[in-house]
Design a protein around this motif. Structure first.
Motif, PDB file in Angstrom:
ATOM      1  N   THR A  24       0.824  -1.203   0.000  1.00 52.43           N
ATOM      2  CA  THR A  24       0.000   0.000   0.000  1.00 52.43           C
ATOM      3  C   THR A  24       0.861   1.257   0.000  1.00 52.43           C
ATOM      4  N   GLU A  25       1.953   1.232   0.770  1.00 54.41           N
ATOM      5  CA  GLU A  25       2.826   2.394   0.849  1.00 54.41           C
ATOM      6  C   GLU A  25       3.540   2.659  -0.479  1.00 54.41           C
ATOM      7  N   LEU A  26       3.976   1.607  -1.142  1.00 57.01           N
ATOM      8  CA  LEU A  26       4.761   1.790  -2.364  1.00 57.01           C
ATOM      9  C   LEU A  26       3.908   1.943  -3.612  1.00 57.01           C
ATOM     10  N   LEU A  27       2.814   1.209  -3.699  1.00 59.96           N
ATOM     11  CA  LEU A  27       2.018   1.214  -4.929  1.00 59.96           C
ATOM     12  C   LEU A  27       0.678   1.919  -4.795  1.00 59.96           C
ATOM     13  N   GLY A  28       0.284   2.282  -3.581  1.00 66.08           N
ATOM     14  CA  GLY A  28      -0.915   3.074  -3.394  1.00 66.08           C
ATOM     15  C   GLY A  28      -2.224   2.307  -3.367  1.00 66.08           C
ATOM     16  N   ARG A  29      -2.189   0.999  -3.354  1.00 63.92           N
ATOM     17  CA  ARG A  29      -3.433   0.216  -3.281  1.00 63.92           C
ATOM     18  C   ARG A  29      -3.161  -1.075  -2.526  1.00 63.92           C
ATOM     19  N   THR A  30      -4.211  -1.629  -1.958  1.00 62.06           N
ATOM     20  CA  THR A  30      -4.036  -2.886  -1.234  1.00 62.06           C
ATOM     21  C   THR A  30      -3.985  -4.042  -2.236  1.00 62.06           C
ATOM     22  N   PRO A  31      -3.123  -5.002  -1.985  1.00 68.58           N
ATOM     23  CA  PRO A  31      -3.001  -6.111  -2.937  1.00 68.58           C
ATOM     24  C   PRO A  31      -4.112  -7.126  -2.749  1.00 68.58           C
ATOM     25  N   SER A  32      -4.460  -7.763  -3.838  1.00 60.98           N
ATOM     26  CA  SER A  32      -5.419  -8.860  -3.749  1.00 60.98           C
ATOM     27  C   SER A  32      -4.698 -10.108  -3.245  1.00 60.98           C
ATOM     28  N   PHE A  33      -5.467 -11.105  -2.914  1.00 56.92           N
ATOM     29  CA  PHE A  33      -4.872 -12.349  -2.422  1.00 56.92           C
ATOM     30  C   PHE A  33      -3.992 -12.982  -3.487  1.00 56.92           C
ATOM     31  N   ARG A  34      -4.458 -12.962  -4.707  1.00 52.79           N
ATOM     32  CA  ARG A  34      -3.699 -13.556  -5.816  1.00 52.79           C
ATOM     33  C   ARG A  34      -2.369 -12.815  -6.037  1.00 52.79           C
ATOM     34  N   ARG A  35      -2.394 -11.497  -5.942  1.00 52.26           N
ATOM     35  CA  ARG A  35      -1.171 -10.714  -6.122  1.00 52.26           C
ATOM     36  C   ARG A  35      -0.195 -10.961  -4.978  1.00 52.26           C
ATOM     37  N   ARG A  36      -0.713 -11.051  -3.755  1.00 56.69           N
ATOM     38  CA  ARG A  36       0.160 -11.343  -2.610  1.00 56.69           C
ATOM     39  C   ARG A  36       0.836 -12.692  -2.766  1.00 56.69           C
ATOM     40  N   GLN A  37       0.072 -13.694  -3.165  1.00 58.01           N
ATOM     41  CA  GLN A  37       0.644 -15.026  -3.372  1.00 58.01           C
ATOM     42  C   GLN A  37       1.662 -15.014  -4.508  1.00 58.01           C
ATOM     43  N   GLY A  38       1.366 -14.303  -5.571  1.00 60.27           N
ATOM     44  CA  GLY A  38       2.293 -14.208  -6.688  1.00 60.27           C
ATOM     45  C   GLY A  38       3.600 -13.543  -6.297  1.00 60.27           C
ATOM     46  N   MET A  39       3.504 -12.478  -5.522  1.00 64.57           N
ATOM     47  CA  MET A  39       4.715 -11.801  -5.052  1.00 64.57           C
ATOM     48  C   MET A  39       5.522 -12.693  -4.120  1.00 64.57           C
ATOM     49  N   ARG A  40       4.843 -13.414  -3.268  1.00 66.75           N
ATOM     50  CA  ARG A  40       5.527 -14.305  -2.337  1.00 66.75           C
ATOM     51  C   ARG A  40       6.259 -15.421  -3.083  1.00 66.75           C
ATOM     52  N   ILE A  41       5.589 -16.014  -4.044  1.00 67.35           N
ATOM     53  CA  ILE A  41       6.208 -17.093  -4.823  1.00 67.35           C
ATOM     54  C   ILE A  41       7.369 -16.546  -5.652  1.00 67.35           C
ATOM     55  N   THR A  42       7.182 -15.372  -6.252  1.00 67.06           N
ATOM     56  CA  THR A  42       8.245 -14.755  -7.043  1.00 67.06           C
ATOM     57  C   THR A  42       9.459 -14.432  -6.183  1.00 67.06           C
ATOM     58  N   GLY A  43       9.224 -13.916  -4.993  1.00 67.51           N
ATOM     59  CA  GLY A  43      10.331 -13.590  -4.095  1.00 67.51           C
ATOM     60  C   GLY A  43      11.148 -14.805  -3.713  1.00 67.51           C
ATOM     61  N   TRP A  44      10.470 -15.877  -3.339  1.00 65.72           N
ATOM     62  CA  TRP A  44      11.199 -17.091  -2.963  1.00 65.72           C
ATOM     63  C   TRP A  44      11.895 -17.715  -4.164  1.00 65.72           C
ATOM     64  N   LEU A  45      11.277 -17.623  -5.324  1.00 64.50           N
ATOM     65  CA  LEU A  45      11.905 -18.151  -6.534  1.00 64.50           C
ATOM     66  C   LEU A  45      13.168 -17.365  -6.890  1.00 64.50           C
ATOM     67  N   LEU A  46      13.119 -16.046  -6.758  1.00 64.63           N
ATOM     68  CA  LEU A  46      14.308 -15.236  -7.037  1.00 64.63           C
ATOM     69  C   LEU A  46      15.423 -15.509  -6.035  1.00 64.63           C
ATOM     70  N   LEU A  47      15.076 -15.743  -4.771  1.00 68.01           N
ATOM     71  CA  LEU A  47      16.096 -16.092  -3.784  1.00 68.01           C
ATOM     72  C   LEU A  47      16.718 -17.451  -4.092  1.00 68.01           C
ATOM     73  N   ALA A  48      15.910 -18.388  -4.539  1.00 66.70           N
ATOM     74  CA  ALA A  48      16.445 -19.699  -4.918  1.00 66.70           C
ATOM     75  C   ALA A  48      17.332 -19.591  -6.153  1.00 66.70           C
ATOM     76  N   LEU A  49      16.952 -18.756  -7.108  1.00 66.17           N
ATOM     77  CA  LEU A  49      17.789 -18.536  -8.284  1.00 66.17           C
ATOM     78  C   LEU A  49      19.111 -17.876  -7.917  1.00 66.17           C
ATOM     79  N   SER A  50      19.085 -17.003  -6.931  1.00 64.25           N
ATOM     80  CA  SER A  50      20.335 -16.374  -6.504  1.00 64.25           C
ATOM     81  C   SER A  50      21.253 -17.399  -5.839  1.00 64.25           C
ATOM     82  N   LEU A  51      20.684 -18.343  -5.110  1.00 74.15           N
ATOM     83  CA  LEU A  51      21.495 -19.422  -4.538  1.00 74.15           C
ATOM     84  C   LEU A  51      22.107 -20.263  -5.644  1.00 74.15           C
ATOM     85  N   TRP A  52      21.325 -20.576  -6.658  1.00 77.32           N
ATOM     86  CA  TRP A  52      21.839 -21.357  -7.778  1.00 77.32           C
ATOM     87  C   TRP A  52      22.960 -20.611  -8.499  1.00 77.32           C
TER      88      TRP A  52
END
Length: 108
Positions: A24-52
């Motif tokens: 909300t602070e950065l983008l000005g709107r509350t995220p939907s459940f689907r967007r929150r899940q997508g961001m969470r999965i993307t974040g963990w995937l990027l961290l795993a890619l950085s480990l690789w």
């Protein structure tokens, strides 16, 4: 190591955006459940890619040490930028994700 840093910063920013308050602070709107899940999965995937990326560049022994250093450095950068320059933190995440393919080609 640059590729790992770029992916870690993007991953931590995606995990940060998966929280209601920061989204909300950065983008000005509350995220939907689907967007929150997508961001969470993307974040963990990027961290795993950085480990690789770290392990493939330097092997398991030194790669893990470098990965933990990159994790701490990218997390510190995000934590220091978020309260004072939140828009800069968000734009740096975009730049890091755009620059990561270039860093991948430069690494190999």
């Amino acid at each position: 190591m640059l590729l790992g840093f770029l992916l870690c910063y993007g991953g931590f920013t995606a995990l940060c955006l998966s929280m209601d308050r920061h989204h909300t602070e950065l983008l000005g709107r509350t995220p939907s459940f689907r967007r929150r899940q997508g961001m969470r999965i993307t974040g963990w995937l990027l961290l795993a890619l950085s480990l690789w990326a770290a392990v493939s560049a330097a092997g398991w022994g030194l790669g893990l040490v470098q990965w933990f250093a990159v994790l701490m450095l990218s997390g510190l950068l995000l934590v220091l930028l978020l309260p004072y320059r939140p828009r800069l933190a968000l734009s740096l995440a975009g730049v890091s994700l755009l620059a990561s393919p270039v860093a991948a080609f430069a690494q190999y």
